[in-house]
Design a protein around this motif. Structure first.
Motif, PDB file in Angstrom:
ATOM      1  N   VAL A 177     -43.798  80.912  -6.584  1.00 53.67           N
ATOM      2  CA  VAL A 177     -42.415  81.117  -6.161  1.00 53.67           C
ATOM      3  C   VAL A 177     -41.543  80.047  -6.813  1.00 53.67           C
ATOM      4  O   VAL A 177     -41.756  78.848  -6.602  1.00 53.67           O
ATOM      5  CB  VAL A 177     -42.275  81.047  -4.628  1.00 53.67           C
ATOM      6  CG1 VAL A 177     -40.824  81.264  -4.214  1.00 53.67           C
ATOM      7  CG2 VAL A 177     -43.182  82.084  -3.971  1.00 53.67           C
ATOM      8  N   SER A 178     -40.557  80.470  -7.591  1.00 53.85           N
ATOM      9  CA  SER A 178     -39.691  79.517  -8.286  1.00 53.85           C
ATOM     10  C   SER A 178     -38.202  79.807  -8.098  1.00 53.85           C
ATOM     11  O   SER A 178     -37.373  78.972  -8.457  1.00 53.85           O
ATOM     12  CB  SER A 178     -40.011  79.518  -9.789  1.00 53.85           C
ATOM     13  OG  SER A 178     -39.854  80.819 -10.337  1.00 53.85           O
ATOM     14  N   GLU A 179     -37.862  80.945  -7.547  1.00 49.39           N
ATOM     15  CA  GLU A 179     -36.464  81.284  -7.294  1.00 49.39           C
ATOM     16  C   GLU A 179     -35.944  80.447  -6.122  1.00 49.39           C
ATOM     17  O   GLU A 179     -36.525  80.456  -5.028  1.00 49.39           O
ATOM     18  CB  GLU A 179     -36.346  82.765  -6.959  1.00 49.39           C
ATOM     19  CG  GLU A 179     -34.956  83.201  -6.510  1.00 49.39           C
ATOM     20  CD  GLU A 179     -33.922  83.021  -7.603  1.00 49.39           C
ATOM     21  OE1 GLU A 179     -32.794  82.607  -7.284  1.00 49.39           O
ATOM     22  OE2 GLU A 179     -34.265  83.292  -8.780  1.00 49.39           O
ATOM     23  N   PRO A 180     -34.854  79.688  -6.307  1.00 46.97           N
ATOM     24  CA  PRO A 180     -34.348  78.803  -5.237  1.00 46.97           C
ATOM     25  C   PRO A 180     -34.140  79.494  -3.899  1.00 46.97           C
ATOM     26  O   PRO A 180     -34.493  78.946  -2.844  1.00 46.97           O
ATOM     27  CB  PRO A 180     -33.029  78.280  -5.819  1.00 46.97           C
ATOM     28  CG  PRO A 180     -33.251  78.306  -7.296  1.00 46.97           C
ATOM     29  CD  PRO A 180     -34.093  79.521  -7.558  1.00 46.97           C
ATOM     30  N   GLU A 181     -33.583  80.700  -3.899  1.00 42.09           N
ATOM     31  CA  GLU A 181     -33.331  81.400  -2.637  1.00 42.09           C
ATOM     32  C   GLU A 181     -34.643  81.745  -1.925  1.00 42.09           C
ATOM     33  O   GLU A 181     -34.731  81.695  -0.695  1.00 42.09           O
ATOM     34  CB  GLU A 181     -32.514  82.664  -2.880  1.00 42.09           C
ATOM     35  CG  GLU A 181     -31.035  82.396  -3.158  1.00 42.09           C
ATOM     36  CD  GLU A 181     -30.356  81.672  -2.004  1.00 42.09           C
ATOM     37  OE1 GLU A 181     -30.629  82.024  -0.839  1.00 42.09           O
ATOM     38  OE2 GLU A 181     -29.555  80.749  -2.262  1.00 42.09           O
TER      39      GLU A 181
END
Length: 235
Positions: free
Chosen positions: A21-25
């Motif tokens: 998981v790398s998406e900030p949201e």
């Protein structure tokens, strides 16, 4: 993988499935919005034997209580209050290195920066008490680092157990480091120094109804976690 496939990527390692998981949201959803739905220490049982229930591996209410105590020390004001010691320690190490530089003599920078990081971390955690055990901790931490199990290499390497003598040496080093932290706790209770770093706040936040043994164990877990978190990466 994140650049090619987006903010959440499914990866397979043999029989295990892992999501990157790398998406900030999405990270916010994992850690803040729905943090109570996820466990973080299912893969760290070996670390739990060393760190116990400190800030890194604790969960739920226990984690929130520890974070509340620790957070003020990591604000800009909390960090600024400790910068004088950071500068003094860095200057002292630089002065020790100068004769080597003047003579063109090499030094082992990994050992030096590890020692510097240990002193900085200890001073932050236990204040003026740190020099009572600093040298002893550094000696045993070097043994622990040199005997810590390394990732298995080769197809059948993981089937071979680590040498018994090596693991016994590591166990004794960790026990010796534990003894030093318990000595810090005893010294704090006995001497009540004006500057005891984070240790003072950790003690004040404890549940007075707990037994002394349980309180000391919690303090040990918290201090060792903070200490180790400030070492390898920083060094």
């Amino acid at each position: 993988s994140a650049q090619d496939y987006g903010g959440i990527v499914k990866l397979r390692f043999r029989k295990n499935i892992v999501y990157l998981v790398s998406e900030p949201e999405l990270i916010k959803e994992l850690l803040i919005d729905h943090g109570s739905r996820y466990r973080k220490n299912t893969r760290y049982k070996h670390l739990q034997r060393v760190l116990g229930q400190g800030l890194l591996l604790s969960e739920g209410d226990e984690w929130r209580a520890q974070r509340k105590v620790a957070q003020p020390f990591f604000t800009p004001a909390g960090i600024t209050a400790r910068t004088d010691h950071v500068i003094d320690t860095a200057r002292r190490f630089a002065e020790q290195w100068k004769p080597f530089a003047d003579n063109g003599q090499a030094i082992d920078t990994e050992v030096q920066f590890s020692a510097m990081a240990q002193q900085q971390s200890l001073r932050f955690i236990v204040g003026t008490l740190y020099d009572q055990q600093a040298d002893t901790i550094a000696r045993h931490m070097e043994v622990a680092r040199n005997t810590w199990p390394q990732p298995a290499k080769g197809r059948f390497a993981s089937l071979k157990p680590p040498p018994v003598f090596r693991m016994l040496k590591l166990k004794r080093a960790i026990e010796a480091v534990d003894a030093c932290f318990y000595a810090y706790i005893d010294a704090y209770r006995r001497d009540q120094p004006e500057d005891a770093g984070m240790l003072h706040a950790l003690v004040q936040a404890q549940d007075a109804s707990w037994s002394l043994e349980r309180r000391n164990q919690q303090l040990r877990d918290q201090m060792v976690t903070l200490f180790l978190a400030g070492l390898e990466t920083s060094a």
